[in-house]
Design an enzyme around this catalytic site. Structure first.
Site, mmCIF file in Angstrom:
data_model
loop_
_atom_site.group_PDB
_atom_site.id
_atom_site.type_symbol
_atom_site.label_atom_id
_atom_site.label_comp_id
_atom_site.label_asym_id
_atom_site.label_seq_id
_atom_site.Cartn_x
_atom_site.Cartn_y
_atom_site.Cartn_z
ATOM 1 C CB SER A 1 -0.948 -0.177 1.226
ATOM 2 O OG SER A 1 -1.273 1.068 1.377
ATOM 3 C CE1 TYR B 1 -4.288 -2.322 5.555
ATOM 4 C CE2 TYR B 1 -3.449 0.162 5.354
ATOM 5 C CZ TYR B 1 -3.337 -0.621 4.217
ATOM 6 O OH TYR B 1 -4.096 -1.563 3.135
#
Length: 244
Positions: free
Chosen positions: A135, A148
């Site tokens: 990501s 995350y």
């Protein structure tokens, strides 16, 4: 130059392929001639989603369960391509996390891809491809997303480490770092006018990414066209991370 992107005769496993980016990457691999195993937890849902897609197969198992992984991979036979797409998201402030929740997110987003990559590499010959889906959060951070972000940064590091270790065996390891994509999982944000305005100001292309726009990077990294590329992270974010 179409032969550079031809995956006829190759076999791929795409995890988290029930919907969203995983499904789009799996479908694109099928269209490139690859035999693709779509992974998810529900066999029925996978069968419904892949109906009518040539070269598609389903394999239902929980990627975070090592015993399930061992059993499932043992049934696949030789493997050429792994797309490590499964990932969990838990947006909370730092003090709101119980330590168990931290462990669970790290297990899903980092340990599970590590184990899948390790086991899949053992099934690959020269020319094998491992593609991790990380990501833009692996390189940049925002408040309220610490765990995350940590897992995705770790997955970026894992990509480079695996590239170094598996390179002598002829296996390349790269990653794709998506930005803001209008997937089912992000539907609430997609419908939020404030988010749309944010992206209009923050991204070079001034919009959400469409899920199918992830496919090109996946095909490139899986194909002979990327044979001398390893340990790299391709960012697909409409210019978000490059836009000041």
């Amino acid at each position: 130059m179409s032969h550079l992107f031809d995956l006829t005769g190759k076999t791929a496993l795409v995890t988290g392929a029930t919907r969203g980016l995983g499904f789009e990457m799996g479908k694109a691999l099928c269209e490139a001639g690859c035999e693709v195993f779509f992974n998810g937890r529900s066999k029925d849902v996978l069968m419904e989603k892949t109906e009518g897609i040539p070269n598609s197969h389903v394999v239902a198992f929980d990627v975070s369960n090592p015993k399930h992984v061992e059993l499932a991979l043992g049934q696949l036979g030789p493997l050429d391509i792994l797309v490590n797409n499964v990932g969990a998201r838990d947006r909370r402030n730092l003090d709101e996390f119980a330590l168990e929740d931290v462990h669970n997110l790290i297990n899903s987003n980092l340990i599970a891809p590590f184990e899948l990559a390790r086991r899949s590499a053992a099934m690959m010959g020269e020319g094998g491809r491992i593609i991790n889906i990380t990501s833009i959060a692996g390189d940049i951070a925002r408040s309220g997303d610490a765990v995350y972000t940590t897992t995705k940064a770790g997955l970026s590091g894992l990509t480079r480490a695996l590239a170094a270790e598996l390179g002598p065996r002829g296996i390349t390891v790269n990653a794709i770092a998506p930005g803001y994509f209008a997937t089912e999982a992000n539907q609430a944000m997609v419908n939020d006018e404030n988010v749309l305005n944010f992206l209009a100001n923050r991204t070079s292309l001034k919009r959400w990414g469409h899920p199918e726009e992830i496919a090109g990077a996946c095909i490139f990294l899986a194909s002979p066209a990327s044979s001398y590329i390893t340990g790299q992270i391709i960012t697909v974010d409409g210019g978000f991370s490059a836009h000041f």
